[in-house]
Design an enzyme around this catalytic site. Structure first.
Site, mmCIF file in Angstrom:
data_model
loop_
_atom_site.group_PDB
_atom_site.id
_atom_site.type_symbol
_atom_site.label_atom_id
_atom_site.label_comp_id
_atom_site.label_asym_id
_atom_site.label_seq_id
_atom_site.Cartn_x
_atom_site.Cartn_y
_atom_site.Cartn_z
ATOM 1 N N GLU A 1 -6.599 0.650 6.980
ATOM 2 C CA GLU A 1 -7.741 1.468 6.591
ATOM 3 C C GLU A 1 -8.841 1.362 7.645
ATOM 4 O OE1 GLU A 1 -9.186 3.888 5.569
ATOM 5 O OE2 GLU A 1 -9.392 3.683 3.395
ATOM 6 N N HIS B 1 -2.103 4.554 -0.759
ATOM 7 C CA HIS B 1 -1.798 3.508 -1.735
ATOM 8 C C HIS B 1 -2.441 3.786 -3.096
ATOM 9 C CE1 HIS B 1 -5.864 1.800 -1.659
ATOM 10 N NE2 HIS B 1 -5.848 1.994 -0.347
#
Length: 227
Positions: A110, A9
């Protein structure tokens, strides 16, 4: 054959503040928005049949922004897991042909940084010592307090990839994954058969696509320009 596109991202608001983010759901910064759009321009001519993101908004924002520049002009639509939502969001027209399904999963989230989440990285090093923080961040199996190691992260990302995403590639479906530095590192470790030492030195910049070609037998990293 099929393409696999991996994209970390764009920069988040906390990336720019040098804070541990982990599972805290922080959006992209303006720089991150720009990175996502630029990444979309880089991959715009690659075929994409389905999209996967984590459950975190910075991952979703990156995928949606990147797809605004795709040459297919297809629109991503989110596939909901809940049966009622899935039924209520069903498409009953030919418009479905102009759309790309997008699946969200916390399996691609994550690495969870536990008690480090929200803390400044430099201040954490000053508090616990640089060597200790380096162990938490860069070792393979040592986790921060109440958090995950890279190994732990792989224990959820790799099975999800093998059970859900890889069969699509085997069926010649082109897949775009928008996720995070550590979740993608764990996937690349599996894809490229990296050792523990090799994956620890792997750095993934924000907003920079990696493209692989599944040949039917192996994954081949493709050089830029893509397409």
């Amino acid at each position: 054959m099929a393409f696999l596109i991996l994209l970390r991202h764009g920069k988040s608001v906390w990336n720019e503040k040098n804070l541990f983010t982990g599972w805290v759901d922080i959006p992209l910064s303006q720089k991150g928005i720009d990175e996502a759009i630029l990444a979309g321009q880089v991959i715009k001519d690659l075929p994409i049949d389905c999209i996967f993101t984590s459950s975190l908004v910075r991952s979703l924002m990156t995928a949606l922004l990147a797809m605004t520049h795709h040459s297919s002009k297809k629109v991503p639509y989110i596939i909901h897991d809940a049966p009622q939502q899935k039924q209520m969001s069903r498409i009953y027209s030919e418009e479905e042909q102009h759309m790309i399904p997008l699946y969200r999963s916390s399996a691609l989230n994550e690495r969870m940084y536990g008690e480090l989440q929200g803390k400044n990285k430099q201040e954490t090093a000053e508090q616990f010592g640089e060597e200790q923080v380096k162990l938490w961040r860069r070792s393979y199996k040592i986790a921060p307090p109440k958090g995950e190691s890279l190994y732990d992260t792989g224990q959820r990302t790799i099975p999800y990839f093998q059970e859900t995403i890889f069969p699509l590639l085997q069926n010649s479906k082109n897949v775009f994954i928008s996720a995070h530095g550590n979740s993608l590192r764990s996937l690349i470790m599996d894809i490229e058969k990296l050792s523990e030492e090799e994956v620890l030195s792997l750095e993934l910049p924000t907003g920079k696509p990696l493209v692989y070609l599944w040949t039917g037998h192996t994954f081949e990293r493709r050089p830029e320009p893509f397409g």
